[in-house]
Design an enzyme around this catalytic site. Sequence first.
Site, PDB file in Angstrom:
ATOM      1  N   ASN A 174       0.878  -1.177   0.000  1.00  0.00           N
ATOM      2  CA  ASN A 174       0.000   0.000   0.000  1.00  0.00           C
ATOM      3  C   ASN A 174       0.913   1.225   0.000  1.00  0.00           C
ATOM      4  OD1 ASN A 174      -1.725   2.089   0.617  1.00  0.00           O
ATOM      5  ND2 ASN A 174      -2.234   1.357   2.686  1.00  0.00           N
TER       6      ASN A 174
ATOM      7  N   LYS B 290       0.176   4.241  -0.188  1.00  0.00           N
ATOM      8  CA  LYS B 290      -0.449   5.415   0.454  1.00  0.00           C
ATOM      9  C   LYS B 290      -0.253   6.667  -0.411  1.00  0.00           C
ATOM     10  CE  LYS B 290      -0.033   3.173   4.888  1.00  0.00           C
ATOM     11  NZ  LYS B 290       0.135   3.284   6.333  1.00  0.00           N
TER      12      LYS B 290
ATOM     13  N   HIS C 210      -9.334   1.085   5.386  1.00  0.00           N
ATOM     14  CA  HIS C 210      -8.028   1.294   6.028  1.00  0.00           C
ATOM     15  C   HIS C 210      -8.208   2.235   7.221  1.00  0.00           C
ATOM     16  CE1 HIS C 210      -3.921   2.490   6.782  1.00  0.00           C
ATOM     17  NE2 HIS C 210      -3.561   1.391   6.139  1.00  0.00           N
TER      18      HIS C 210
ATOM     19  N   GLU D 137      -6.517   4.620   8.286  1.00  0.00           N
ATOM     20  CA  GLU D 137      -6.297   6.052   8.015  1.00  0.00           C
ATOM     21  C   GLU D 137      -7.560   6.683   7.446  1.00  0.00           C
ATOM     22  OE1 GLU D 137      -2.709   5.358   5.818  1.00  0.00           O
ATOM     23  OE2 GLU D 137      -1.717   4.873   7.711  1.00  0.00           O
TER      24      GLU D 137
ATOM     25  N   GLU E 100      -5.050  -4.973  10.980  1.00  0.00           N
ATOM     26  CA  GLU E 100      -4.082  -3.885  11.103  1.00  0.00           C
ATOM     27  C   GLU E 100      -4.345  -3.100  12.382  1.00  0.00           C
ATOM     28  OE1 GLU E 100      -2.158  -2.947   7.076  1.00  0.00           O
ATOM     29  OE2 GLU E 100      -3.795  -1.544   7.399  1.00  0.00           O
TER      30      GLU E 100
ATOM     31  N   GLY F 178       2.783   2.340  10.855  1.00  0.00           N
ATOM     32  CA  GLY F 178       3.688   3.476  10.658  1.00  0.00           C
ATOM     33  C   GLY F 178       4.719   3.567  11.766  1.00  0.00           C
TER      34      GLY F 178
ATOM     35  N   SER G 234       3.811  -2.037  10.505  1.00  0.00           N
ATOM     36  CA  SER G 234       5.262  -2.066  10.721  1.00  0.00           C
ATOM     37  C   SER G 234       5.907  -3.406  10.377  1.00  0.00           C
ATOM     38  CB  SER G 234       5.591  -1.704  12.173  1.00  0.00           C
ATOM     39  OG  SER G 234       5.106  -0.420  12.481  1.00  0.00           O
TER      40      SER G 234
HETATM   41  P1  PGA Z   1       3.143   0.299   7.713  1.00  0.00           P
HETATM   42  O1  PGA Z   1       1.654   0.478   7.131  1.00  0.00           O
HETATM   43  O2  PGA Z   1       3.692  -0.969   7.118  1.00  0.00           O
HETATM   44  O3  PGA Z   1       3.890   1.516   7.249  1.00  0.00           O
HETATM   45  O4  PGA Z   1       3.022   0.224   9.203  1.00  0.00           O
HETATM   46  C1  PGA Z   1       0.800  -0.622   6.997  1.00  0.00           C
HETATM   47  C2  PGA Z   1      -0.549  -0.192   6.475  1.00  0.00           C
HETATM   48  O5  PGA Z   1      -1.035   0.876   6.866  1.00  0.00           O
HETATM   49  O6  PGA Z   1      -1.156  -0.899   5.663  1.00  0.00           O
END
Ligand code: PGA
Length: 262
Positions: free
Chosen positions: A9, A11, A95, A97, A167, A173, A214
Amino acid sequence: MRKKFIIGNWKMHTTTAEAGRLAKAVVDGVGMEKHVVIAICPPFTCLALVGEILKGSHVSLGAQNLYPEKEGAFTGEISPTMLLDVGCKYVILGHSERRHKLGETDGFINQKVLVALAASLNVILCVGETLDQRKAGQTETVLDRQLVHGLAGLSADTLPRLIVAYEPVWAIGSTGHHAAPPQVQEAHAVIRRRFGQMFGEKAAQSLPIQYGGSVKPDNAAALLSRQGVDGTLLGGASLIADQFMAIVRAGISESRTEEQST
Ligand code: PGA
């Protein structure tokens, strides 16, 4: 045996030039690999370009969102038809976010899931608790709610095109928090059990459940080797071709080990 899904992803990252370079590096790195399912989800502005680069490769294209209508007066939105038109096979929905920064509700996510599946896209539905919810012992309740509402009204014939990504918001992040493999395994078991109550045991055993939050080359193998962890949804690590490929290799190696033991 369930396949492992390694999905990136990207983003809100990459210009078209950067996206082109990254996609080419992934295609070259993956080659003819078939043991794991691999997809990348660039931002909307790069989908057409990356779609061209992925043609004929073993890497699929995915989008990070859609609007649950075919077309119309929805300024700034992108429909499932448009995603299919540029070659998307997958779409990430729900997601954290989008849930937490853009206020998407379970009901709205559910509309998106239904419309995406009806358009024959493969859906990656993200679920996961915040740190406060985990500390308050609400993890199971939150996962339960996100699954029950997010998947309401799904017909059995669309289930093979669904992936759930666990997640935990607190591990996504650079939060400084990491979910330990046993915590991940436990949450995946909760999701599979609940899914089984909703759609039956056979569907639950076929459901791919990815972990995201992460995941890096140094913890990918430990996570992917856990029972019920069927892949990874990668943010940061998917933006660096070497890291992405290291995690793809961890997925391949784990799939081979599982193949040998079945
Ligand atoms: P990250 O994001 O690997 O940077 O923690 C994962 C995600 O939001 O799908």
